[in-house]
Design an enzyme around this catalytic site. Structure first.
Site, PDB file in Angstrom:
ATOM      1  N   GLU A   1       0.866  -1.174   0.000  1.00 59.45           N
ATOM      2  CA  GLU A   1       0.000   0.000   0.000  1.00 59.45           C
ATOM      3  C   GLU A   1       0.912   1.237   0.000  1.00 59.45           C
ATOM      4  OE1 GLU A   1      -1.703   0.786   3.846  1.00 59.45           O
ATOM      5  OE2 GLU A   1      -3.469   1.753   2.993  1.00 59.45           O
TER       6      GLU A   1
ATOM      7  N   ASN B   1      -8.021   5.263  -1.957  1.00 56.77           N
ATOM      8  CA  ASN B   1      -6.793   4.489  -1.772  1.00 56.77           C
ATOM      9  C   ASN B   1      -6.958   3.269  -2.672  1.00 56.77           C
ATOM     10  OD1 ASN B   1      -4.657   2.929  -0.933  1.00 56.77           O
ATOM     11  ND2 ASN B   1      -4.923   3.380   1.254  1.00 56.77           N
TER      12      ASN B   1
ATOM     13  N   LYS C   1      -9.801   0.800  -1.418  1.00 52.03           N
ATOM     14  CA  LYS C   1      -9.818   0.377  -0.013  1.00 52.03           C
ATOM     15  C   LYS C   1     -11.174   0.677   0.637  1.00 52.03           C
ATOM     16  CE  LYS C   1      -7.045   0.893   4.220  1.00 52.03           C
ATOM     17  NZ  LYS C   1      -5.825   1.569   4.759  1.00 52.03           N
TER      18      LYS C   1
ATOM     19  N   GLU D   1      -6.543   8.744   7.725  1.00 52.63           N
ATOM     20  CA  GLU D   1      -7.072   8.156   6.480  1.00 52.63           C
ATOM     21  C   GLU D   1      -8.484   8.643   6.193  1.00 52.63           C
ATOM     22  OE1 GLU D   1      -4.952   3.849   6.968  1.00 52.63           O
ATOM     23  OE2 GLU D   1      -6.179   4.180   5.217  1.00 52.63           O
TER      24      GLU D   1
ATOM     25  N   CYS E   1      -4.559  -3.199   3.249  1.00 52.26           N
ATOM     26  CA  CYS E   1      -4.214  -2.925   4.641  1.00 52.26           C
ATOM     27  C   CYS E   1      -5.290  -3.289   5.666  1.00 52.26           C
ATOM     28  CB  CYS E   1      -3.774  -1.461   4.789  1.00 52.26           C
ATOM     29  SG  CYS E   1      -2.768  -1.266   6.235  1.00 52.26           S
TER      30      CYS E   1
ATOM     31  N   ASN F   1       0.494  -0.604   5.278  1.00 44.91           N
ATOM     32  CA  ASN F   1       1.387   0.297   6.004  1.00 44.91           C
ATOM     33  C   ASN F   1       0.870   0.277   7.435  1.00 44.91           C
ATOM     34  OD1 ASN F   1       2.561   3.040   3.955  1.00 44.91           O
ATOM     35  ND2 ASN F   1       1.940   1.043   3.259  1.00 44.91           N
TER      36      ASN F   1
HETATM   37  N1  ING Z   1      -3.012   0.750   8.765  1.00 41.73           N
HETATM   38  C1  ING Z   1      -3.253  -0.023   9.918  1.00 41.73           C
HETATM   39  C2  ING Z   1      -3.772  -1.416   9.624  1.00 41.73           C
HETATM   40  O1  ING Z   1      -4.951  -1.679   9.584  1.00 41.73           O
HETATM   41  C3  ING Z   1      -4.341  -0.141  12.095  1.00 41.73           C
HETATM   42  C4  ING Z   1      -4.121   0.697  10.896  1.00 41.73           C
HETATM   43  C5  ING Z   1      -3.280  -0.707  12.769  1.00 41.73           C
HETATM   44  C6  ING Z   1      -5.611  -0.335  12.527  1.00 41.73           C
HETATM   45  C7  ING Z   1      -3.520  -1.509  13.891  1.00 41.73           C
HETATM   46  C8  ING Z   1      -5.864  -1.128  13.669  1.00 41.73           C
HETATM   47  C9  ING Z   1      -4.809  -1.704  14.354  1.00 41.73           C
HETATM   48  O2  ING Z   1      -2.897  -2.271   9.498  1.00 41.73           O
HETATM   49  C10 ING Z   1      -3.732   0.995   7.640  1.00 41.73           C
HETATM   50  N2  ING Z   1      -3.143   1.776   6.718  1.00 41.73           N
HETATM   51  O3  ING Z   1      -4.878   0.571   7.484  1.00 41.73           O
END
Ligand code: ING
Length: 294
Positions: free
Chosen positions: A46, A90, A107, A126, A152, A177
């Site tokens: 991503e 995205n 996304k 986001e 993601c 990411n």
């Molecule tokens: N990043 C993270 C993901 O879903 C996240 C955001 C991290 C949400 C950890 C919940 C817990 O891997 C993106 N870009 O969605």
């Protein structure tokens, strides 16, 4: 045997000040290595061309727009970008071995928030910069198999894999990411993040008898660490390849799409084992939590 040799092209950090011109040679070097190692398909992360810019609070729309691509070299994708005029999705695309655009995905599940949050250790905006995707979770027949995509946060949601699973998907490819620490819970560090990464991808693969290729943008971007842990998981939920670094790293594995047949014909024979008459809540907008005890 229907072998697709897949290259998971994990990429290390991209600093905010870096231009696409410094990133593309890294992507090409990974593609050259993938070709040398016999890959049929390469999967990039991503936001492979830019830093994870949703960590930065921006108010100037021109500054936000500069992070988006308005076009990609292939005219076939132009309708995607033309229709998106003024929209900000995205987006990822799937091309076949001739470079023809086979599929486009936007996304669906956007984590984070839309306004500056001083309580957070760092921002995750986001919802401020992207619109929720409007493509749903399509699959496409290409390269001798049935392929689907996600991005993601989508990989954490069973619905993502199930919708593609119900369409017979044999390989899901996705990029991510993921911050190494939780901005709302400093107790939750990289090991827990990597655990959830494996758990989500292995579950999605096993429960839908599909290959899943998940590829990280990793490393420290302007002081903000992102997890690596790119992995290729087989239709039985086994990890067959996993990244060891947080830099540019290529994983290559010959994936037999026929290996998805056993799961789809036995434990996950959707036609004979699913009981849709009991699943209605899954498409409801809110949960049906029982009222508090008297
Ligand atoms: N990043 C993270 C993901 O879903 C996240 C955001 C991290 C949400 C950890 C919940 C817990 O891997 C993106 N870009 O969605």
């Amino acid at each position: 045997m229907r072998i697709i040799t897949v290259a998971a092209a994990q990429m290390g950090p991209i600093q905010r000040a870096e231009s696409r011109q410094t990133v593309i040679p890294r992507m090409i070097a990974l593609m050259d290595e993938a070709k040398a190692r016999g890959a049929d398909l390469i999967v990039y992360p991503e936001l492979a061309l830019t830093t994870f810019f949703p960590r930065w609070y921006m108010e100037d729309q021109a500054e936000v727009d500069a992070w988006f691509e308005r076009e990609i070299p292939n005219a076939a994708a132009m309708p995607l970008f033309a229709r998106a005029a003024g929209h900000h999705f995205n987006t990822c695309i799937l091309t076949d071995k001739s470079g023809k655009i086979v599929g486009k995905y936007r996304k669906t599940h956007l984590p984070g928030h839309s306004e500056f949050d001083p309580e957070r250790a760092f921002q995750h905006l986001e919802k401020r910069y992207f619109e929720p995707g409007d493509t749903g979770f399509p699959v496409w027949r290409t390269m001798g198999g049935i392929f689907g995509m996600a991005i993601c946060n989508d990989r954490r949601w069973p619905e993502t894999y199930r919708v593609m699973g119900l369409q017979g998907v044999e390989m899901v490819v996705l990029g991510y990411n993921t911050p190494s620490v939780n901005p709302q819970n400093s107790e939750e560090g990289p090991s827990r993040r990597l655990f959830h990464n494996r758990l989500s991808v292995q579950s999605g693969a096993y429960q839908n008898a599909t290959w899943v290729v998940a590829v990280a943008k990793a490393g420290v971007e302007d002081g903000f660490p992102l997890i690596g842990g790119s992995l290729i998981v087989d239709p039985d939920g086994e990890i067959v390849a996993e990244a060891r670094t947080e830099g540019d790293e290529l994983l290559v594995h010959p994936c037999d799409l026929d290996a998805t047949a056993f799961g789809k014909q036995t434990i996950f024979d959707f036609a004979s084992h699913r009981r849709v008459e009991h699943y209605g809540l899954i498409t409801s907008r809110v949960g049906a939590i029982p009222p508090p005890e008297e």
